[in-house]
Design an enzyme around this catalytic site. Structure first.
Site, PDB file in Angstrom:
ATOM      1  N   CYS A 126       0.848  -1.192   0.000  1.00  0.00           N
ATOM      2  CA  CYS A 126       0.000   0.000   0.000  1.00  0.00           C
ATOM      3  C   CYS A 126       0.883   1.242   0.000  1.00  0.00           C
ATOM      4  O   CYS A 126       1.710   1.409   0.899  1.00  0.00           O
ATOM      5  CB  CYS A 126      -0.917   0.029   1.214  1.00  0.00           C
ATOM      6  SG  CYS A 126      -1.919   1.523   1.260  1.00  0.00           S
ATOM      7  N   GLY A 236      -5.773  -1.954 -13.846  1.00  0.00           N
ATOM      8  CA  GLY A 236      -6.321  -1.363 -15.055  1.00  0.00           C
ATOM      9  C   GLY A 236      -7.240  -2.262 -15.859  1.00  0.00           C
ATOM     10  O   GLY A 236      -7.524  -1.963 -17.015  1.00  0.00           O
TER      11      GLY A 236
END
Lengths: 297, 251
Positions: A126, A236
């Protein structure tokens, strides 16, 4: 005829290869999208509650977005109280993050006794928290320490390691070598947006959306040839052909993230089904079936 | 994220302010005042611009809905020209409507939008209310005329873009203890000023605006600082809002 969309991941049968990427699934609207998914994967959980980062937290960029949420979540015990809200007849995968190796392994130990959890994904990458986060992806040694400790704490449950694109080959080998059952590739990519009028940084966070697809695809392509464990593609994916591309490149399943904010996952699955029918393939047969091409170097 | 196709029926532009009316056969009940929709140009799966845009529902009648928004960049410019939209919603928690009245409605900027449906709902319930709207100096005269016609009985407060514009609108409303409820939709300064003026005197409901990504509670992108059980935290404008009680906001 409907294409056979079933895949298997670490022995877990999934009715479709689509999984929500951590932090992009709404419990409030889960019912609307559940039909498209093979598993449910709620937002990353940390040991204690986290308030997250102050706004602004999101910025749109070309073909994507930057976010800096900061892992806002109710903490593990709060999450377990809400877990029933994620039970829709699908396997539940839980994404966890800690600031230290001990926090990671503590989360795993607690989840080891939770029969409703089918797999645990370690969020080792993260970009939006001050401690932990990407630092666990800093190199193979730190990946090994976390994964080994979590493996020991969670002996009987599939363990996924979610990694960053940077250093993905070394870190994937390290995660596999210390007991990860699957690799989720890749997390958002560190990014920055600037407000030119105020002459200030607007948002420092992680880039997601179609903008990162080629980067994620390359990570999947390279690592799938390097490791024995399954790779879960992420980054994506916004259409059925995107799913097919990741699976061709070696992904056994995929995660759909920010594109689920702007497209219905069911439409992505229909497109995949159409692609598979055209190709005369099942979803499972697609994985790694990319034909060799001499010019690829 | 459920998306529904909508056909644009009518478009009117007042400088950068655009009024769009569309028809959608999406299932679900009529929007509550203060709810919003998340909108992207329809008829294409193009993902640039990537995100949908959240707009308050300005008005709604049967299957038609109207939106009032300001063209700020490429995303809103494309929406202003679209003949078809992909719409998600109505979304979020709107205003709690009711009470004995009189109620006060304060609006500023393009965020006067939800006060139209709110005013109609209050009228339907027979709740007496007064409306004060900031008349922006930057907008063309036609916008002012449209505001007057579209918010019957509203008082337009020309603020000339002064730094204390919100305070000027609030001052025109006078003593807030005359009202049984205060509803506010405007820029942040107006929300903060109204919340302070109403504190301890009259319940205030504030419609906040935040950047959103998913608009469905998933991403936690539209965080609003709130007090929850005496502790500072973040609520999501898209599902816990966009309307918050004044005392809940931790601005």
């Amino acid at each position: 005829m409907v294409a056979d969309l079933r895949v298997e991941l670490c022995g877990i049968p999934l009715r479709t290869p689509l999984i929500p990427a951590a932090g992009t699934l709404s419990r409030e609207t889960l019912g609307e999208a559940a039909d498209a998914y093979g598993a449910v994967l709620p937002k990353t959980v940390t040991p204690g509650p986290r308030r997250g980062n102050p706004p602004p937290r999101v910025a749109e960029v070309a073909s994507g977005m930057v976010n800096s949420i900061g892992l806002q979540n109710p903490g593990l015990e709060g999450f377990l109280r809400e877990l029933g809200g994620y039970e829709v007849g699908l396997p539940v995968f839980v994404s966890v993050a800690g600031d230290t190796v001990e926090e990671f392994s503590g989360l795993c130990a607690r989840l080891a006794s939770e029969p409703r959890v089918s797999a645990v994904e370690l969020n080792l990458s993260c970009p939006n928290v001050e401690h932990g986060g990407l630092t666990f992806c800093a190199g193979p040694e730190s990946v090994e320490r976390v994964v080994a400790a979590c493996r020991a704490a969670l002996p009987g449950t599939p363990l996924f390691a979610k990694l960053a694109s940077e250093g993905v080959r070394e870190n994937s080998l390290a995660a596999e070598g210390t007991g990860a059952d699957a690799l989720t590739l890749v997390n958002t990519i560190p990014a920055l947006t600037v407000d030119p009028h105020r002459r200030e940084v607007f948002l420092k966070g992680g880039l997601s959306g179609p903008a990162i697809k080629p980067v994620a695809l390359r990570s999947v392509y390279e690592v799938a040839r390097l490791v024995e464990v399954p790779v879960i593609g992420c980054g994506g994916i916004a259409s059925g052909t995107d799913v097919a591309e990741f699976m061709l490149a070696g992904a056994a399943a995929v995660q759909v993230g920010s594109s689920s904010f702007v497209r219905e996952p069911g439409d992505i699955l229909s497109e995949l089904s159409g692609y598979l029918q055209g190709a005369g393939l099942s979803a499972a047969a697609l994985t790694g079936s990319l034909r060799d091409r001499e010019r690829v170097v | 994220m459920k998306l529904h196709t909508a056909e644009v029926l009518h478009r009117e532009a007042f400088g950068d302010h655009v009024l769009l009316r569309y028809r959608s056969d999406a299932p679900g009940g009529p929007p509550e005042p203060g709810q919003f929709v998340s909108v992207r140009p329809g008829g294409s799966t193009a993902l640039d611009p990537f995100l949908s845009r959240p707009f308050f529902v300005h008005d709604s009648e049967g299957t038609t809905t109207s939106l009032l928004f300001e063209v700020r960049g490429r995303g809103t410019a494309l929406l202003a020209e679209a003949s078809e939209l992909s719409v998600s919603g109505p979304l979020g928690r709107g205003f709690t409507v009711g009470g004995d009245g009189p109620a006060l409605l304060l609006g500023g900027g393009v965020w006067v939008a939800p006060l139209k449906l709110l005013s109609r709902s209050l009228s339907r319930l027979g709740v007496e209310h007064e409306v004060f709207l900031e008349a922006p100096a930057s907008a063309p005269a036609a916008y002012g005329s449209w505001l007057s016609g579209n918010y019957p009985g509203a008082e337009l407060v020309p603020t000339g873009g002064a730094p204390d514009a919100s305070r000027q609108v609030l001052d025109r409303a006078g003593d807030l203890s005359r009202y049984s409820a205060v509803y506010v939709s405007g820029g942040r300064e107006m929300l903060v000023a109204a919340r302070e003026a109403a504190a301890g005197r009259v319940p205030a409901q504030l419609a906040v605006r935040e950047r959103m990504a998913c608009a469905s509670g998933a991403c936690y992108g539209c965080a609003v600082p709130v007090w929850s059980g005496g502790v500072r935290g973040h609520a999501r404008a898209c599902v816990e809002g966009p309307v918050f009680r004044g005392e809940a906001l931790a601005w």
